[in-house]
Design a protein around this motif. Structure first.
Motif, PDB file in Angstrom:
ATOM      1  N   SER A 112       0.801  -1.233   0.000  1.00  0.00           N
ATOM      2  CA  SER A 112       0.000   0.000   0.000  1.00  0.00           C
ATOM      3  C   SER A 112       0.831   1.279   0.000  1.00  0.00           C
ATOM      4  O   SER A 112       0.451   2.281   0.617  1.00  0.00           O
ATOM      5  CB  SER A 112      -0.960   0.008   1.202  1.00  0.00           C
ATOM      6  N   HIS A 113       1.945   1.267  -0.732  1.00  0.00           N
ATOM      7  CA  HIS A 113       2.777   2.465  -0.838  1.00  0.00           C
ATOM      8  C   HIS A 113       2.447   3.182  -2.147  1.00  0.00           C
ATOM      9  O   HIS A 113       3.121   3.006  -3.168  1.00  0.00           O
ATOM     10  CB  HIS A 113       4.254   2.091  -0.776  1.00  0.00           C
ATOM     11  N   ALA A 114       1.400   3.987  -2.108  1.00  0.00           N
ATOM     12  CA  ALA A 114       0.894   4.614  -3.329  1.00  0.00           C
ATOM     13  C   ALA A 114       1.928   5.520  -3.990  1.00  0.00           C
ATOM     14  O   ALA A 114       2.038   5.557  -5.224  1.00  0.00           O
ATOM     15  CB  ALA A 114      -0.375   5.406  -3.018  1.00  0.00           C
ATOM     16  N   GLU A 115       2.691   6.258  -3.197  1.00  0.00           N
ATOM     17  CA  GLU A 115       3.690   7.161  -3.774  1.00  0.00           C
ATOM     18  C   GLU A 115       4.783   6.370  -4.493  1.00  0.00           C
ATOM     19  O   GLU A 115       5.224   6.750  -5.586  1.00  0.00           O
ATOM     20  CB  GLU A 115       4.309   8.026  -2.677  1.00  0.00           C
ATOM     21  N   THR A 116       5.206   5.268  -3.899  1.00  0.00           N
ATOM     22  CA  THR A 116       6.232   4.437  -4.528  1.00  0.00           C
ATOM     23  C   THR A 116       5.687   3.785  -5.789  1.00  0.00           C
ATOM     24  O   THR A 116       6.388   3.673  -6.801  1.00  0.00           O
ATOM     25  CB  THR A 116       6.731   3.366  -3.541  1.00  0.00           C
ATOM     26  N   VAL A 117       4.436   3.349  -5.745  1.00  0.00           N
ATOM     27  CA  VAL A 117       3.790   2.791  -6.935  1.00  0.00           C
ATOM     28  C   VAL A 117       3.791   3.825  -8.057  1.00  0.00           C
ATOM     29  O   VAL A 117       4.138   3.519  -9.207  1.00  0.00           O
ATOM     30  CB  VAL A 117       2.350   2.338  -6.611  1.00  0.00           C
ATOM     31  N   ALA A 118       3.418   5.056  -7.738  1.00  0.00           N
ATOM     32  CA  ALA A 118       3.388   6.114  -8.748  1.00  0.00           C
ATOM     33  C   ALA A 118       4.770   6.354  -9.343  1.00  0.00           C
ATOM     34  O   ALA A 118       4.918   6.538 -10.560  1.00  0.00           O
ATOM     35  CB  ALA A 118       2.846   7.401  -8.134  1.00  0.00           C
ATOM     36  N   CYS A 119       5.785   6.335  -8.494  1.00  0.00           N
ATOM     37  CA  CYS A 119       7.160   6.528  -8.953  1.00  0.00           C
ATOM     38  C   CYS A 119       7.569   5.425  -9.926  1.00  0.00           C
ATOM     39  O   CYS A 119       8.110   5.693 -11.003  1.00  0.00           O
ATOM     40  CB  CYS A 119       8.100   6.561  -7.748  1.00  0.00           C
ATOM     41  N   LEU A 120       7.304   4.187  -9.564  1.00  0.00           N
ATOM     42  CA  LEU A 120       7.690   3.058 -10.409  1.00  0.00           C
ATOM     43  C   LEU A 120       6.930   3.072 -11.735  1.00  0.00           C
ATOM     44  O   LEU A 120       7.509   2.812 -12.798  1.00  0.00           O
ATOM     45  CB  LEU A 120       7.449   1.748  -9.663  1.00  0.00           C
ATOM     46  N   LEU A 121       5.654   3.396 -11.686  1.00  0.00           N
ATOM     47  CA  LEU A 121       4.874   3.470 -12.920  1.00  0.00           C
ATOM     48  C   LEU A 121       5.382   4.598 -13.818  1.00  0.00           C
ATOM     49  O   LEU A 121       5.427   4.456 -15.044  1.00  0.00           O
ATOM     50  CB  LEU A 121       3.395   3.663 -12.597  1.00  0.00           C
ATOM     51  N   ALA A 122       5.783   5.710 -13.203  1.00  0.00           N
ATOM     52  CA  ALA A 122       6.325   6.826 -13.980  1.00  0.00           C
ATOM     53  C   ALA A 122       7.623   6.433 -14.678  1.00  0.00           C
ATOM     54  O   ALA A 122       7.955   6.975 -15.744  1.00  0.00           O
ATOM     55  CB  ALA A 122       6.560   8.032 -13.077  1.00  0.00           C
ATOM     56  N   HIS A 123       8.332   5.471 -14.092  1.00  0.00           N
ATOM     57  CA  HIS A 123       9.574   4.974 -14.692  1.00  0.00           C
ATOM     58  C   HIS A 123       9.328   3.711 -15.525  1.00  0.00           C
ATOM     59  O   HIS A 123      10.245   2.951 -15.794  1.00  0.00           O
ATOM     60  CB  HIS A 123      10.614   4.714 -13.605  1.00  0.00           C
ATOM     61  N   ALA A 141      -7.290   2.588  -3.413  1.00  0.00           N
ATOM     62  CA  ALA A 141      -6.530   3.682  -4.018  1.00  0.00           C
ATOM     63  C   ALA A 141      -5.432   3.145  -4.933  1.00  0.00           C
ATOM     64  O   ALA A 141      -5.241   3.640  -6.054  1.00  0.00           O
ATOM     65  CB  ALA A 141      -5.930   4.569  -2.933  1.00  0.00           C
ATOM     66  N   VAL A 142      -4.709   2.134  -4.478  1.00  0.00           N
ATOM     67  CA  VAL A 142      -3.644   1.567  -5.304  1.00  0.00           C
ATOM     68  C   VAL A 142      -4.242   0.794  -6.478  1.00  0.00           C
ATOM     69  O   VAL A 142      -3.693   0.806  -7.585  1.00  0.00           O
ATOM     70  CB  VAL A 142      -2.702   0.687  -4.461  1.00  0.00           C
ATOM     71  N   ALA A 143      -5.374   0.142  -6.263  1.00  0.00           N
ATOM     72  CA  ALA A 143      -6.049  -0.540  -7.378  1.00  0.00           C
ATOM     73  C   ALA A 143      -6.380   0.463  -8.485  1.00  0.00           C
ATOM     74  O   ALA A 143      -6.199   0.170  -9.675  1.00  0.00           O
ATOM     75  CB  ALA A 143      -7.320  -1.226  -6.885  1.00  0.00           C
ATOM     76  N   ARG A 144      -6.839   1.633  -8.100  1.00  0.00           N
ATOM     77  CA  ARG A 144      -7.145   2.669  -9.097  1.00  0.00           C
ATOM     78  C   ARG A 144      -5.885   3.080  -9.863  1.00  0.00           C
ATOM     79  O   ARG A 144      -5.922   3.284 -11.084  1.00  0.00           O
ATOM     80  CB  ARG A 144      -7.770   3.889  -8.421  1.00  0.00           C
ATOM     81  N   GLN A 145      -4.773   3.214  -9.155  1.00  0.00           N
ATOM     82  CA  GLN A 145      -3.510   3.566  -9.812  1.00  0.00           C
ATOM     83  C   GLN A 145      -3.135   2.526 -10.867  1.00  0.00           C
ATOM     84  O   GLN A 145      -2.745   2.868 -11.989  1.00  0.00           O
ATOM     85  CB  GLN A 145      -2.375   3.640  -8.790  1.00  0.00           C
ATOM     86  N   LEU A 146      -3.222   1.270 -10.493  1.00  0.00           N
ATOM     87  CA  LEU A 146      -2.800   0.197 -11.393  1.00  0.00           C
ATOM     88  C   LEU A 146      -3.704   0.106 -12.616  1.00  0.00           C
ATOM     89  O   LEU A 146      -3.227  -0.048 -13.749  1.00  0.00           O
ATOM     90  CB  LEU A 146      -2.781  -1.132 -10.638  1.00  0.00           C
TER      91      LEU A 146
END
Length: 202
Positions: free
Chosen positions: A82-93, A118-123
């Motif tokens: 559940s680390h949304a910020e880290t998920v966003a970083c990895l997806l951006a890369h 929230a993370v499901a929405r990101q993915l």
């Protein structure tokens, strides 16, 4: 994208991002790490949600899709924890959103199990496959239903998840909900025969 193991990193005996390399003035031999150690530190940072450190590794050229012996990638670990910020970083890369672990599960399946909407929405926004099955045929929707994650179930159904897909044991999300007496989840399910597209809630 080429699959990458923990042995495929930036360079043999490379220093950590931000540290001086061998032969540089002030170099401390204690800061030199093997490929395997670098991989472990990178994946630990993802697991712990250390986004700044993840950024440093990625800036140094580490593969965002690097995985450990069990097939866990940084994105899988960050999403599951559940680390949304880290998920966003990895997806951006450009981490591969549907990379599977050793059992065939994607990051979305892990998030469905944990119940982090929230993370499901990101993915999903990054293009995650809604019904990607693991090696025994279980989809994110089946996992969400098994563990009574009603908000995740609703979200996946809204995005076209199939409640009648059956895994290798013949179980579907609908059958699991019926068997477990999950009235709230059953109320979210579309009628049989109409599970072929998005089903927005009203």
């Amino acid at each position: 994208m080429r699959e990458t193991s923990v042995t495929d990193t930036t360079a043999n005996d490379a220093p950590l991002p931000g540290e001086q390399g061998p032969g540089e003035q002030g170099h401390d031999p204690a800061t030199v790490f093997t490929d395997s150690e670098i991989a472990g530190l990178f994946l630990d940072a993802a697991r712990d949600g250390q986004t700044d450190l993840i950024e440093s590794f990625l800036a140094a050229g580490i593969d965002p899709d690097l995985r450990d012996a069990r097939g866990y990638s940084a994105l899988l670990l960050a999403a599951y924890n559940s680390h949304a910020e880290t998920v966003a970083c990895l997806l951006a890369h450009r981490a591969t959103v549907d990379l599977q672990d050793g059992k065939g599960s994607t990051a979305l399946a892990g998030v469905a199990f944990k119940g982090d909407l929230a993370v499901a929405r990101q993915l999903v926004a990054a293009g995650a496959a809604i019904d990607a099955p693991n090696h025994v045929g279980r989809t994110p929707l089946i996992f969400a239903t098994m563990f009574n994650r009603a908000p995740i179930v609703a979200f996946l159904l809204e995005h076209g998840a199939n409640p009648d897909h059956r895994d290798g044991e013949g179980n579907s999300a609908r059958l699991v909900a019926e068997r477990q007496g999950q009235a709230a989840i059953m109320a979210l399910m579309p009628p049989r025969g109409r599970a072929d597209g998005p089903h927005p809630r009203h």
